[in-house]
Design an enzyme around this catalytic site. Sequence first.
Site, PDB file in Angstrom:
ATOM      1  N   GLU A 234       0.163   3.610   1.748  1.00 35.66           N
ATOM      2  CA  GLU A 234       0.187   3.998   3.162  1.00 35.66           C
ATOM      3  C   GLU A 234       1.564   3.690   3.775  1.00 35.66           C
ATOM      4  O   GLU A 234       1.951   4.289   4.772  1.00 35.66           O
ATOM      5  CB  GLU A 234      -0.935   3.241   3.893  1.00 35.66           C
TER       6      GLU A 234
ATOM      7  N   SER B 240       0.819  -1.222   0.000  1.00 38.51           N
ATOM      8  CA  SER B 240       0.000   0.000   0.000  1.00 38.51           C
ATOM      9  C   SER B 240       0.847   1.264   0.000  1.00 38.51           C
ATOM     10  O   SER B 240       1.923   1.307   0.612  1.00 38.51           O
ATOM     11  CB  SER B 240      -0.859  -0.021   1.259  1.00 38.51           C
TER      12      SER B 240
ATOM     13  N   TYR C 246      -1.719   0.221  10.658  1.00 39.65           N
ATOM     14  CA  TYR C 246      -2.002  -0.420   9.367  1.00 39.65           C
ATOM     15  C   TYR C 246      -0.778  -0.305   8.440  1.00 39.65           C
ATOM     16  O   TYR C 246      -0.339  -1.296   7.840  1.00 39.65           O
ATOM     17  CB  TYR C 246      -3.230   0.236   8.704  1.00 39.65           C
TER      18      TYR C 246
HETATM   19  P1  NAP Z   1     -11.616  -4.612   1.695  1.00 36.24           P
HETATM   20  O1  NAP Z   1     -12.733  -4.269   0.765  1.00 36.24           O
HETATM   21  O2  NAP Z   1     -11.608  -4.078   3.081  1.00 36.24           O
HETATM   22  O3  NAP Z   1     -11.549  -6.223   1.760  1.00 36.24           O
HETATM   23  C1  NAP Z   1     -10.790  -6.874   2.751  1.00 36.24           C
HETATM   24  C2  NAP Z   1     -10.989  -8.369   2.631  1.00 36.24           C
HETATM   25  O4  NAP Z   1     -10.202  -9.015   3.630  1.00 36.24           O
HETATM   26  C3  NAP Z   1     -12.444  -8.837   2.825  1.00 36.24           C
HETATM   27  O5  NAP Z   1     -12.727  -9.859   1.920  1.00 36.24           O
HETATM   28  C4  NAP Z   1     -12.415  -9.371   4.247  1.00 36.24           C
HETATM   29  O6  NAP Z   1     -13.379 -10.388   4.493  1.00 36.24           O
HETATM   30  C5  NAP Z   1     -11.024  -9.996   4.285  1.00 36.24           C
HETATM   31  N1  NAP Z   1     -10.565 -10.219   5.659  1.00 36.24           N
HETATM   32  C6  NAP Z   1     -10.359  -9.291   6.619  1.00 36.24           C
HETATM   33  N2  NAP Z   1      -9.953  -9.879   7.737  1.00 36.24           N
HETATM   34  C7  NAP Z   1      -9.902 -11.226   7.507  1.00 36.24           C
HETATM   35  C8  NAP Z   1      -9.588 -12.374   8.283  1.00 36.24           C
HETATM   36  N3  NAP Z   1      -9.224 -12.246   9.555  1.00 36.24           N
HETATM   37  N4  NAP Z   1      -9.639 -13.607   7.718  1.00 36.24           N
HETATM   38  C9  NAP Z   1     -10.019 -13.746   6.424  1.00 36.24           C
HETATM   39  N5  NAP Z   1     -10.353 -12.683   5.631  1.00 36.24           N
HETATM   40  C10 NAP Z   1     -10.296 -11.448   6.163  1.00 36.24           C
HETATM   41  O7  NAP Z   1     -10.211  -4.212   1.052  1.00 36.24           O
HETATM   42  P2  NAP Z   1      -9.833  -3.844  -0.477  1.00 36.24           P
HETATM   43  O8  NAP Z   1     -10.029  -2.391  -0.679  1.00 36.24           O
HETATM   44  O9  NAP Z   1     -10.467  -4.808  -1.371  1.00 36.24           O
HETATM   45  O10 NAP Z   1      -8.252  -4.067  -0.438  1.00 36.24           O
HETATM   46  C11 NAP Z   1      -7.690  -5.340  -0.710  1.00 36.24           C
HETATM   47  C12 NAP Z   1      -6.270  -5.385  -0.149  1.00 36.24           C
HETATM   48  O11 NAP Z   1      -5.481  -4.359  -0.750  1.00 36.24           O
HETATM   49  C13 NAP Z   1      -6.165  -5.162   1.353  1.00 36.24           C
HETATM   50  O12 NAP Z   1      -5.089  -5.940   1.828  1.00 36.24           O
HETATM   51  C14 NAP Z   1      -5.825  -3.686   1.483  1.00 36.24           C
HETATM   52  O13 NAP Z   1      -5.136  -3.430   2.678  1.00 36.24           O
HETATM   53  C15 NAP Z   1      -4.934  -3.512   0.260  1.00 36.24           C
HETATM   54  N6  NAP Z   1      -4.903  -2.172  -0.331  1.00 36.24           N
HETATM   55  C16 NAP Z   1      -6.069  -1.550  -0.662  1.00 36.24           C
HETATM   56  C17 NAP Z   1      -6.012  -0.304  -1.272  1.00 36.24           C
HETATM   57  C18 NAP Z   1      -7.276   0.427  -1.664  1.00 36.24           C
HETATM   58  O14 NAP Z   1      -7.188   1.633  -1.908  1.00 36.24           O
HETATM   59  N7  NAP Z   1      -8.406  -0.259  -1.788  1.00 36.24           N
HETATM   60  C19 NAP Z   1      -4.764   0.296  -1.547  1.00 36.24           C
HETATM   61  C20 NAP Z   1      -3.600  -0.401  -1.214  1.00 36.24           C
HETATM   62  C21 NAP Z   1      -3.680  -1.637  -0.610  1.00 36.24           C
HETATM   63  P3  NAP Z   1     -14.839 -10.053   5.110  1.00 36.24           P
HETATM   64  O15 NAP Z   1     -15.689  -9.698   3.916  1.00 36.24           O
HETATM   65  O16 NAP Z   1     -15.227 -11.323   5.745  1.00 36.24           O
HETATM   66  O17 NAP Z   1     -14.677  -8.917   6.060  1.00 36.24           O
HETATM   67  N1  GDD Z   2     -12.333   7.353   6.165  1.00 34.61           N
HETATM   68  C1  GDD Z   2     -12.406   8.675   6.323  1.00 34.61           C
HETATM   69  N2  GDD Z   2     -13.520   9.214   6.906  1.00 34.61           N
HETATM   70  N3  GDD Z   2     -11.375   9.430   5.903  1.00 34.61           N
HETATM   71  C2  GDD Z   2     -11.481  10.777   6.043  1.00 34.61           C
HETATM   72  C3  GDD Z   2     -12.607  11.387   6.605  1.00 34.61           C
HETATM   73  C4  GDD Z   2     -13.677  10.568   7.069  1.00 34.61           C
HETATM   74  O1  GDD Z   2     -14.680  11.027   7.587  1.00 34.61           O
HETATM   75  N4  GDD Z   2     -12.423  12.735   6.576  1.00 34.61           N
HETATM   76  C5  GDD Z   2     -11.242  12.947   6.012  1.00 34.61           C
HETATM   77  N5  GDD Z   2     -10.649  11.774   5.699  1.00 34.61           N
HETATM   78  C6  GDD Z   2      -9.304  11.609   5.132  1.00 34.61           C
HETATM   79  C7  GDD Z   2      -8.412  10.663   5.919  1.00 34.61           C
HETATM   80  O2  GDD Z   2      -7.883  11.346   7.062  1.00 34.61           O
HETATM   81  C8  GDD Z   2      -7.362  10.350   4.857  1.00 34.61           C
HETATM   82  O3  GDD Z   2      -6.388  11.355   4.811  1.00 34.61           O
HETATM   83  C9  GDD Z   2      -8.155  10.366   3.551  1.00 34.61           C
HETATM   84  O4  GDD Z   2      -9.409  11.002   3.850  1.00 34.61           O
HETATM   85  C10 GDD Z   2      -8.430   9.002   2.943  1.00 34.61           C
HETATM   86  O5  GDD Z   2      -8.967   8.171   3.952  1.00 34.61           O
HETATM   87  P1  GDD Z   2      -9.554   6.706   3.600  1.00 34.61           P
HETATM   88  O6  GDD Z   2     -10.533   6.809   2.500  1.00 34.61           O
HETATM   89  O7  GDD Z   2      -9.998   6.104   4.879  1.00 34.61           O
HETATM   90  O8  GDD Z   2      -8.301   5.952   2.975  1.00 34.61           O
HETATM   91  P2  GDD Z   2      -6.769   5.849   3.453  1.00 34.61           P
HETATM   92  O9  GDD Z   2      -5.952   6.669   2.506  1.00 34.61           O
HETATM   93  O10 GDD Z   2      -6.625   6.094   4.882  1.00 34.61           O
HETATM   94  O11 GDD Z   2      -6.476   4.296   3.215  1.00 34.61           O
HETATM   95  C11 GDD Z   2      -6.889   3.648   2.016  1.00 34.61           C
HETATM   96  O12 GDD Z   2      -5.867   3.713   1.063  1.00 34.61           O
HETATM   97  C12 GDD Z   2      -4.667   3.001   1.411  1.00 34.61           C
HETATM   98  C13 GDD Z   2      -3.675   3.219   0.266  1.00 34.61           C
HETATM   99  O13 GDD Z   2      -3.035   4.452   0.428  1.00 34.61           O
HETATM  100  C14 GDD Z   2      -7.273   2.197   2.385  1.00 34.61           C
HETATM  101  O14 GDD Z   2      -7.877   1.596   1.253  1.00 34.61           O
HETATM  102  C15 GDD Z   2      -6.039   1.383   2.739  1.00 34.61           C
HETATM  103  O15 GDD Z   2      -6.395   0.001   2.891  1.00 34.61           O
HETATM  104  C16 GDD Z   2      -5.020   1.533   1.607  1.00 34.61           C
HETATM  105  O16 GDD Z   2      -3.852   0.793   1.880  1.00 34.61           O
END
Ligand code: NAP
Ligand code: GDD
Length: 337
Positions: free
Chosen positions: A130, A128, A152
Amino acid sequence: MTKRALITGITGQDGSYLAEHLLSLGYEVHGLVRRVALEDPARRFQRIAHLLDKVTLHAASLESYPSLFHVVSQVEFSECYHLAAQSFVAESFTDGFSTMNTNINGTHYMLAALRELRPKCRFYFAGSSEMFGKVAETPQTETTRFHPRSPYGISKVAGFELTRNYREAYGMYCSSGLLFNHEGPRRGYEFVTRKITSTAARIKLGLAEELKLGNLEAQRDWGHAKDYVRAMHLMLQQERPDDYVVATGETHTVREFCERAFGEVGLDYREYVKIDERFLRPAEVDLLIGDARKAREELGWEPEYTFAEMIREMVAADLEAAQLEGGRAAHFSASRV
Ligand code: NAP
Ligand code: GDD
């Protein structure tokens, strides 16, 4: 020969798009799900409801090595996409211990089970942006130093290092994607983009009055999840395993996201968005912007969605959902008089 893929986290946003993508390429797709999900399929399998007759699901938990070992022993997987994680940054401040346990040990268990049973299986780790946290340089690349700002982020640095270590120590094909934020209509409602698009749609239809947010000045490089799962697959098709940044190269503030999303429904966000300190984080990642040159050049990957198209699609989907919600509420109150 048919390729067999195991997707952990198949019920999540990325898992569901990746399953669709791999099925379209002729893969046999398997998904790892929690046992509780099997007991409540209507709610827990929402994102993959349309795929249930095309994929094979296996119950296991990232907290249990024996359960993961058992799943890996069942099928000769050729690729494993390890997406399952506690993925919400804010939650990781509330319960850092659970996040660390799931994300670090879960990744280690998957790698250890594959090493034992399927050492030829190619492994993808969901790294990520992050991990860059308090960024050491802009834009961020594969060589930018990590400075995570949340439990995280720390857990993802550990998962990344474990993945690299299995590649170097055991010669396994292990790659990590350093994926910047990616969104879409299947995004969880707790993430800021979906919170904004769903609430803007509900305000438009009179189902909500305001939107409470934290830091509006945070900047993110937001892409579309559908584009990003293509990059995950491409990473495992290369001759050698490696790590890749996947990003659009554009950054926008949360404020700008609000302006555009509310603009889509003809509203001015300034009249509805209120700052609520509960949504501020103990440590913030202020600015993310990625340089995906390596992915473009080596994987031939390009994003297809623009920022504006992604927001339009999310708002349209949330308007549709809000219309259904409004219809149900009207039906409910009518049936009570
Ligand atoms: P998400 O929608 O939150 O999905 C997370 C998945 O992990 C769900 O299927 C959840 O299952 C499963 N999970 C969580 N805890 C578990 C456990 N203890 N045992 C088995 N399964 C578990 O996340 P996403 O946005 O698709 O992201 C996919 C991956 O990419 C994650 O690793 C995230 O950290 C990473 N990532 C995401 C982003 C982004 O912007 N989306 C960016 C960079 C990296 P349940 O449905 O049962 O909860
Ligand atoms: N969730 C949330 N809720 N975020 C807020 C809010 C609020 O009410 N108000 C402002 N924000 C700001 C957060 O402080 C952050 O700076 C930004 O919006 C994005 O927050 P999120 O959408 O929660 O995503 P993230 O950047 O913290 O994390 C996501 O992206 C990562 C990759 O950079 C997640 O998908 C992570 O799993 C992923 O790794």
